[in-house]
Motif scaffolding. Structure first.
Motif, PDB file in Angstrom:
ATOM      1  N   GLN A  14       0.846  -1.183   0.000  1.00  0.00           N
ATOM      2  CA  GLN A  14       0.000   0.000   0.000  1.00  0.00           C
ATOM      3  C   GLN A  14       0.882   1.233   0.000  1.00  0.00           C
ATOM      4  OE1 GLN A  14      -3.331   0.055   2.729  1.00  0.00           O
ATOM      5  NE2 GLN A  14      -2.667   2.030   3.456  1.00  0.00           N
ATOM      6  N   ARG A  15       0.671   2.084  -0.952  1.00  0.00           N
ATOM      7  CA  ARG A  15       1.411   3.337  -1.028  1.00  0.00           C
ATOM      8  C   ARG A  15       0.937   4.267   0.087  1.00  0.00           C
ATOM      9  NH1 ARG A  15       0.915   6.119  -6.686  1.00  0.00           N
ATOM     10  NH2 ARG A  15       0.165   4.035  -7.070  1.00  0.00           N
ATOM     11  N   CYS A  16       1.821   5.064   0.637  1.00  0.00           N
ATOM     12  CA  CYS A  16       1.395   6.006   1.670  1.00  0.00           C
ATOM     13  C   CYS A  16       0.570   7.132   1.035  1.00  0.00           C
ATOM     14  CB  CYS A  16       2.593   6.561   2.426  1.00  0.00           C
ATOM     15  SG  CYS A  16       3.543   7.801   1.525  1.00  0.00           S
ATOM     16  N   ASN A  23       1.530  11.675  -6.628  1.00  0.00           N
ATOM     17  CA  ASN A  23       1.274  11.125  -7.965  1.00  0.00           C
ATOM     18  C   ASN A  23      -0.023  11.674  -8.547  1.00  0.00           C
ATOM     19  OD1 ASN A  23       2.594   7.991  -6.842  1.00  0.00           O
ATOM     20  ND2 ASN A  23       3.641   9.549  -8.008  1.00  0.00           N
ATOM     21  N   LEU A  24      -1.017  11.825  -7.707  1.00  0.00           N
ATOM     22  CA  LEU A  24      -2.310  12.346  -8.157  1.00  0.00           C
ATOM     23  C   LEU A  24      -2.190  13.809  -8.586  1.00  0.00           C
ATOM     24  CD1 LEU A  24      -5.314  11.815  -8.554  1.00  0.00           C
ATOM     25  CD2 LEU A  24      -5.654  12.343  -6.140  1.00  0.00           C
ATOM     26  N   SER A  69      -7.983  10.762 -17.027  1.00  0.00           N
ATOM     27  CA  SER A  69      -6.789  10.102 -16.482  1.00  0.00           C
ATOM     28  C   SER A  69      -6.791  10.111 -14.950  1.00  0.00           C
ATOM     29  CB  SER A  69      -5.516  10.763 -17.011  1.00  0.00           C
ATOM     30  OG  SER A  69      -5.449  12.114 -16.608  1.00  0.00           O
ATOM     31  N   VAL A  70      -7.342  11.161 -14.354  1.00  0.00           N
ATOM     32  CA  VAL A  70      -7.425  11.248 -12.892  1.00  0.00           C
ATOM     33  C   VAL A  70      -8.441  10.229 -12.369  1.00  0.00           C
ATOM     34  CG1 VAL A  70      -8.087  12.728 -10.944  1.00  0.00           C
ATOM     35  CG2 VAL A  70      -6.671  13.633 -12.804  1.00  0.00           C
ATOM     36  N   GLY A  71      -9.591  10.140 -13.019  1.00  0.00           N
ATOM     37  CA  GLY A  71     -10.596   9.162 -12.618  1.00  0.00           C
ATOM     38  C   GLY A  71     -10.072   7.744 -12.698  1.00  0.00           C
TER      39      GLY A  71
END
Length: 113
Positions: A14-16, A23-24, A69-71
């Motif tokens: 799991q990424r923090c 990244n988002l 791309s965000v969705g």
């Protein structure tokens, strides 16, 4: 990550939240930053797995309509946060309040393997 794969092959990853948000944000124009932070807080503030998953799907749909791309990123990467919600409430509190330097120490040890 090599050490995790070698010694704990069935363990999830799991990424923090900080790296996830970094990244988002890279996928968004700056003017949307505060809104996406609010939206993700709306997901992360819930301790129930099913409810957080439902909220994430709602937010993913909202952002997909604006910036596809965000969705897509929210749906594919965001669901990995569900691993945290599967634990008992006491475990979640412990993990949430765990000291970051200790976590970083163990991650560094795993990466050395």
């Amino acid at each position: 990550l090599r050490g995790k794969k070698k010694y704990y092959p069935s363990a999830g990853w799991q990424r923090c939240q900080w790296h996830f948000m970094k990244n988002l944000r890279d996928k968004l124009p700056k003017r949307y930053e505060s809104e996406i932070v609010r939206d993700m807080r709306y997901v992360w503030d819930i301790l129930d797995y099913e409810e957080s998953k439902k909220r994430l799907e709602e937010i993913s749909e909202k952002w997909y309509r604006r910036i596809s791309s965000v969705g897509k990123f929210l749906l594919t990467s965001g669901l990995k946060f569900g691993k945290y919600y599967i634990f008992s409430t006491d475990t979640k509190r412990f993990v949430y309040s765990f000291q970051l330097p200790i976590v970083e120490h163990y991650l560094a040890k795993l990466q050395e393997c």
